[in-house]
Structures are given as structure tokens and as C-alpha cells.
Enzyme design. Structure first.
Site, PDB file in Angstrom:
ATOM      1  N   SER A 157      49.579   6.044 -17.034  1.00  0.00           N
ATOM      2  CA  SER A 157      48.928   6.675 -15.875  1.00  0.00           C
ATOM      3  C   SER A 157      47.569   6.039 -15.614  1.00  0.00           C
ATOM      4  O   SER A 157      47.212   5.792 -14.455  1.00  0.00           O
ATOM      5  CB  SER A 157      48.831   8.195 -16.026  1.00  0.00           C
ATOM      6  OG  SER A 157      48.862   8.602 -17.344  1.00  0.00           O
ATOM      7  N   ASN A 158      46.802   5.734 -16.670  1.00  0.00           N
ATOM      8  CA  ASN A 158      45.511   5.075 -16.455  1.00  0.00           C
ATOM      9  C   ASN A 158      45.681   3.713 -15.791  1.00  0.00           C
ATOM     10  O   ASN A 158      45.028   3.411 -14.783  1.00  0.00           O
ATOM     11  CB  ASN A 158      44.775   4.885 -17.789  1.00  0.00           C
ATOM     12  CG  ASN A 158      43.994   6.128 -18.192  1.00  0.00           C
ATOM     13  OD1 ASN A 158      44.043   7.142 -17.524  1.00  0.00           O
ATOM     14  ND2 ASN A 158      43.281   6.034 -19.306  1.00  0.00           N
ATOM     15  N   LYS A 195      53.262  19.459 -34.667  1.00  0.00           N
ATOM     16  CA  LYS A 195      54.660  19.048 -34.470  1.00  0.00           C
ATOM     17  C   LYS A 195      55.390  18.967 -35.804  1.00  0.00           C
ATOM     18  O   LYS A 195      56.581  19.278 -35.886  1.00  0.00           O
ATOM     19  CB  LYS A 195      54.720  17.711 -33.733  1.00  0.00           C
ATOM     20  CG  LYS A 195      54.315  17.800 -32.256  1.00  0.00           C
ATOM     21  CD  LYS A 195      55.335  18.572 -31.423  1.00  0.00           C
ATOM     22  CE  LYS A 195      55.039  18.483 -29.931  1.00  0.00           C
ATOM     23  NZ  LYS A 195      56.005  19.259 -29.114  1.00  0.00           N
ATOM     24  N   ASP A 228      41.311  -4.232 -29.144  1.00  0.00           N
ATOM     25  CA  ASP A 228      41.610  -5.608 -28.700  1.00  0.00           C
ATOM     26  C   ASP A 228      42.888  -5.674 -27.861  1.00  0.00           C
ATOM     27  O   ASP A 228      43.282  -6.754 -27.403  1.00  0.00           O
ATOM     28  CB  ASP A 228      41.703  -6.553 -29.917  1.00  0.00           C
ATOM     29  CG  ASP A 228      42.764  -6.103 -30.919  1.00  0.00           C
ATOM     30  OD1 ASP A 228      43.567  -5.195 -30.592  1.00  0.00           O
ATOM     31  OD2 ASP A 228      42.790  -6.661 -32.046  1.00  0.00           O
ATOM     32  N   ARG A 260      53.132  -0.296 -28.322  1.00  0.00           N
ATOM     33  CA  ARG A 260      53.916   0.899 -28.037  1.00  0.00           C
ATOM     34  C   ARG A 260      55.242   0.422 -27.437  1.00  0.00           C
ATOM     35  O   ARG A 260      55.354  -0.718 -26.977  1.00  0.00           O
ATOM     36  CB  ARG A 260      53.222   1.828 -27.031  1.00  0.00           C
ATOM     37  CG  ARG A 260      51.921   2.449 -27.515  1.00  0.00           C
ATOM     38  CD  ARG A 260      52.106   3.436 -28.651  1.00  0.00           C
ATOM     39  NE  ARG A 260      50.858   4.114 -28.979  1.00  0.00           N
ATOM     40  CZ  ARG A 260      49.933   3.652 -29.828  1.00  0.00           C
ATOM     41  NH1 ARG A 260      50.110   2.480 -30.428  1.00  0.00           N
ATOM     42  NH2 ARG A 260      48.849   4.361 -30.090  1.00  0.00           N
ATOM     43  N   TYR A 301      47.753  17.660 -33.070  1.00  0.00           N
ATOM     44  CA  TYR A 301      49.079  17.438 -32.481  1.00  0.00           C
ATOM     45  C   TYR A 301      50.094  17.072 -33.561  1.00  0.00           C
ATOM     46  O   TYR A 301      51.163  17.685 -33.654  1.00  0.00           O
ATOM     47  CB  TYR A 301      48.972  16.315 -31.451  1.00  0.00           C
ATOM     48  CG  TYR A 301      50.230  16.045 -30.658  1.00  0.00           C
ATOM     49  CD1 TYR A 301      50.785  17.024 -29.835  1.00  0.00           C
ATOM     50  CD2 TYR A 301      50.846  14.786 -30.692  1.00  0.00           C
ATOM     51  CE1 TYR A 301      51.918  16.760 -29.079  1.00  0.00           C
ATOM     52  CE2 TYR A 301      51.971  14.520 -29.938  1.00  0.00           C
ATOM     53  CZ  TYR A 301      52.510  15.508 -29.131  1.00  0.00           C
ATOM     54  OH  TYR A 301      53.644  15.239 -28.379  1.00  0.00           O
ATOM     55  N   ASP A 302      49.727  16.099 -34.401  1.00  0.00           N
ATOM     56  CA  ASP A 302      50.676  15.597 -35.394  1.00  0.00           C
ATOM     57  C   ASP A 302      51.121  16.708 -36.343  1.00  0.00           C
ATOM     58  O   ASP A 302      52.320  16.875 -36.605  1.00  0.00           O
ATOM     59  CB  ASP A 302      50.041  14.466 -36.224  1.00  0.00           C
ATOM     60  CG  ASP A 302      49.578  13.289 -35.375  1.00  0.00           C
ATOM     61  OD1 ASP A 302      49.587  13.415 -34.132  1.00  0.00           O
ATOM     62  OD2 ASP A 302      49.198  12.258 -35.949  1.00  0.00           O
ATOM     63  N   GLU A 303      50.148  17.464 -36.847  1.00  0.00           N
ATOM     64  CA  GLU A 303      50.505  18.490 -37.830  1.00  0.00           C
ATOM     65  C   GLU A 303      51.197  19.681 -37.170  1.00  0.00           C
ATOM     66  O   GLU A 303      52.048  20.322 -37.782  1.00  0.00           O
ATOM     67  CB  GLU A 303      49.277  18.943 -38.625  1.00  0.00           C
ATOM     68  CG  GLU A 303      48.610  17.836 -39.438  1.00  0.00           C
ATOM     69  CD  GLU A 303      49.479  17.289 -40.588  1.00  0.00           C
ATOM     70  OE1 GLU A 303      50.684  17.615 -40.671  1.00  0.00           O
ATOM     71  OE2 GLU A 303      48.935  16.519 -41.409  1.00  0.00           O
TER      72      GLU A 303
HETATM   73  N1  UDP Z   1      45.254   2.897 -24.163  1.00  0.00           N
HETATM   74  C1  UDP Z   1      44.529   1.887 -23.549  1.00  0.00           C
HETATM   75  N2  UDP Z   1      43.899   2.176 -22.373  1.00  0.00           N
HETATM   76  C2  UDP Z   1      43.965   3.402 -21.773  1.00  0.00           C
HETATM   77  C3  UDP Z   1      44.713   4.422 -22.401  1.00  0.00           C
HETATM   78  C4  UDP Z   1      45.348   4.134 -23.597  1.00  0.00           C
HETATM   79  O1  UDP Z   1      44.456   0.764 -24.049  1.00  0.00           O
HETATM   80  O2  UDP Z   1      43.367   3.574 -20.700  1.00  0.00           O
HETATM   81  C5  UDP Z   1      45.969   2.575 -25.418  1.00  0.00           C
HETATM   82  C6  UDP Z   1      45.717   3.558 -26.549  1.00  0.00           C
HETATM   83  O3  UDP Z   1      44.576   3.175 -27.291  1.00  0.00           O
HETATM   84  C7  UDP Z   1      47.014   3.449 -27.340  1.00  0.00           C
HETATM   85  C8  UDP Z   1      48.061   3.118 -26.281  1.00  0.00           C
HETATM   86  O4  UDP Z   1      47.342   2.665 -25.148  1.00  0.00           O
HETATM   87  O5  UDP Z   1      46.933   2.374 -28.262  1.00  0.00           O
HETATM   88  C9  UDP Z   1      48.924   4.286 -25.903  1.00  0.00           C
HETATM   89  O6  UDP Z   1      48.080   5.366 -25.621  1.00  0.00           O
HETATM   90  P1  UDP Z   1      48.585   6.708 -24.941  1.00  0.00           P
HETATM   91  O7  UDP Z   1      47.390   7.584 -24.779  1.00  0.00           O
HETATM   92  O8  UDP Z   1      49.391   6.425 -23.732  1.00  0.00           O
HETATM   93  O9  UDP Z   1      49.590   7.387 -25.985  1.00  0.00           O
HETATM   94  P2  UDP Z   1      49.777   7.371 -27.589  1.00  0.00           P
HETATM   95  O10 UDP Z   1      50.908   6.459 -27.825  1.00  0.00           O
HETATM   96  O11 UDP Z   1      48.506   6.870 -28.242  1.00  0.00           O
HETATM   97  O12 UDP Z   1      50.069   8.767 -27.921  1.00  0.00           O
END
Ligand code: UDP
Length: 301
Positions: free
Chosen positions: A177-178, A137, A194, A199, A133-135
Site C-alpha cells: 500500500s505504501n 497469534k 537496505d 517477502r 501480534y506474534d504471541e
Molecule cells: N517496508 C518498506 N517500506 C515501507 C513499508 C514496509 O521497505 O514503506 C518493508 C518492511 O520493512 C518489511 C517489508 O517491507 O521488510 C514488508 O513489510 P510489511 O509492513 O508490508 O509487512 P510484514 O511482512 O513486515 O509484516
């Protein structure tokens, strides 16, 4: 994001041709537009060259964007950021149309500079799992600048930071969403590592307003659009529990490889250039998303 962009363009009086191969997108997000005479949907992979006819503006938003999706569809992600971007740039070149690339905060990788300014070149693992994804983009950004410099295509690049809101796919694996799904089902919230990684979450209407403002500007270099309020994943989990009124517990799971430790946009450039800033704080945005997630959870059972 694509369906919200279509909504904003139609509300602005434009006619929209939307192309998507629905690899990770869902037709349900567009169903409310199918009777709109100024809207047309074509199921198509933009990695294959195509000619939509005369257009004024090309928005290249096609790509898996959730880590779970792009890890599952690594090759498609690389293709849509490279061949897909070139095809979309060719359309803009052919019709002298304006062009906007949806790029990402992932261009900064696991950033050593904090918050991230557009001038930061990033800290990306070019062979790690997220590199697809990163590369892709980063290539798409390079291609966009090359078409601008070589062919004078009138381009823009938005670096989108974590965005959430109604229409997020329930099982896309992203944290919002999770957590919302787990909280509403009374299941444990899965915190990776941890939970101290950070974010900065932007509500979708703020994100789209920033992108629309950039689309109308003359800035060719990348612009961050996101919400600079920063949260740990533990704080995020607590907010989701508050907003949903859920009694769910937290369950700690392994941190995915190369998961960025911190992320927060510096939005000084967008503030000055576009006179834009986000209006909706995280708690309010989660409240505004609640009804959608309740419905999505109910229909998934
Ligand atoms: N994350 C989490 N639990 C989850 C899904 C994600 O703790 O069920 C964490 C993940 O490790 C990351 C952050 O939430 O540090 C954001 O993850 P996401 O997949 O939403 O997007 P990202 O910013 O990593 O692209």
C-alpha cells in the site's frame, strides 16, 4: 481479507453473519454486500462474549494485521488473539460448528529456517515490538489446538503469508500500500533498511482460494497459504514503478526493530493436501490491483 472471504462464502451459496468492530477494517469494503439478503453485518468486538445463534462455521479473522496497525493497537491485538479467539472457539463448541483460525507467517518470527515449513517452531522475540501480534497469534493457535484436543472442536489453522490486492487500506503502512500510493502520487518510495530483506507476496484471490480449500479439508494442524515467489523490497519497489509507470525515486529509511530478514512459505503441504497453489504472479497481481489503488489515491486527495 475479511470482505473477500465474505464474497467467497456468499458465492458458495452460504449465509454470512460478519462481526467486526472496525478498529482497522472499513465499512466501505462491505458496502457492496449490504443489499444481499444472505449477508448481515454486526458492529461488535469479538473480545466480548456473544452468541450469534446457530452457525455451521466460525472463521476467526479479527485482528489488526499490518505492523503499523498492531503497533498502534498493541493491547487490542493481544486481546483479540486471546479473549477473542476463546470466544470464537466457544461459539464453535456450543453449536458443534467447524472453526478456522487466521494465523500468520509471523508465528515464524525472524526465521532461521528458510523457506518456512509448518514444522518450524519459529524464532520470535517474545518481548519485542512485534510480540503483541506474534504471541497473540501463537496463543490463538495454541487455544485452537486445545479446543480441538479437549473438546474435539473441528478446527483448522491457516498461516497466511503477505497478501495484497484491492481493498488494502491506503494508509495501513504495509509495503504494497505504501509503494503503490507513493508511486501513484509521484512521491519517493520509502525503502526500509537496505531493501534486501525479502517477502513473498500472494494475490488476494489466490489466498482466499487456498483458505476455502483448507476450510473444506480435515486438516487440524497449521497449513501455510502464500505465494513462494520471493522478492527483495528493492525488487518490489522496481516492480511497482514498472506497473504504475511512475518516475518516483527511492528514499531509504530506518529498518524497524525485529523486521524479519527473509520470508517465503514452503507450500508443499498445501499443494499435496489441498491440491492448491497460487496462480497469479506478482507483476500480474500488481496490475490487477492498479485500478483500485488509482481510485483510492484519487479519493484521498
Ligand atoms: N517496508 C518498506 N517500506 C515501507 C513499508 C514496509 O521497505 O514503506 C518493508 C518492511 O520493512 C518489511 C517489508 O517491507 O521488510 C514488508 O513489510 P510489511 O509492513 O508490508 O509487512 P510484514 O511482512 O513486515 O509484516
Amino acid at each position: 481479507m475479511g470482505s473477500h472471504l465474505c464474497d467467497a462464502l456468499l458465492a458458495g451459496g452460504h449465509t454470512v453473519l460478519c462481526a467486526d468492530n472496525l478498529l482497522t477494517g472499513r465499512m466501505a469494503n462491505l458496502e457492496h454486500l449490504l443489499d444481499e439478503s444472505r449477508f448481515e453485518f454486526v458492529e461488535r468486538d469479538v473480545c466480548q462474549p456473544f452468541d450469534p445463534g446457530e452457525v455451521d462455521y466460525v472463521f476467526h479473522f479479527a485482528s489488526p494485521a499490518s505492523p503499523v496497525d498492531y503497533l498502534r493497537h498493541g493491547i487490542e491485538t493481544l486481546q483479540v488473539g486471546s479473549a477473542g479467539a476463546i470466544n470464537c472457539l466457544e461459539i464453535a463448541k456450543k453449536y458443534s460448528a467447524k472453526f478456522l483460525l487466521a494465523s500468520t507467517s509471523e508465528c515464524y518470527g525472524d526465521p532461521l529456517e528458510h523457506p518456512q515449513k509448518e514444522s518450524y517452531w519459529g524464532h520470535v522475540n517474545p518481548v519485542g515490538p512485534r510480540s503483541v501480534y506474534d504471541e497473540a497469534k501463537r496463543f490463538a493457535e495454541a487455544a485452537t489446538m486445545a479446543y480441538h484436543r479437549t473438546y474435539q472442536v473441528d478446527t483448522r489453522i491457516v498461516r497466511i503469508f503477505n497478501t495484497y490486492g484491492p481493498r488494502l487500506k491506503l494508509d495501513d503502512g504495509r509495503v504494497i500500500s505504501n509503494f503503490m500510493k507513493q508511486a501513484l502520487r509521484g512521491e519517493p518510495l520509502t525503502v526500509y533498511g537496505d531493501g534486501l530483506q525479502t517477502r513473498s507476496f500472494c494475490y488476494v484471490s489466490d489466498e482466499i482460494a487456498g483458505i476455502m480449500a483448507l476450510a473444506q479439508s480435515d486438516e487440524h494442524l497449521p497449513v501455510n497459504i502464500g505465494n513462494p515467489s520471493e522478492f527483495t523490497m528493492l525488487e518490489c519497489a522496481q516492480l511497482v514503478l514498472d506497473v504504475t509507470g511512475s518516475q518516483s525515486e527511492l528514499r531509504f529509511e530506518a529498518l524497524p526493530q525485529d523486521d524479519p530478514k527473509q520470508r517465503r512459505p514452503d507450500i508443499a503441504k498445501a499443494r499435496e493436501l489441498l491440491e492448491w497453489e497460487p496462480k497469479i504472479d506478482f507483476r500480474t497481481g500488481l496490475q490487477l490491483s492498479l485500478e483500485y489503488f488509482r481510485g483510492a489515491v484519487a479519493s484521498s486527495q
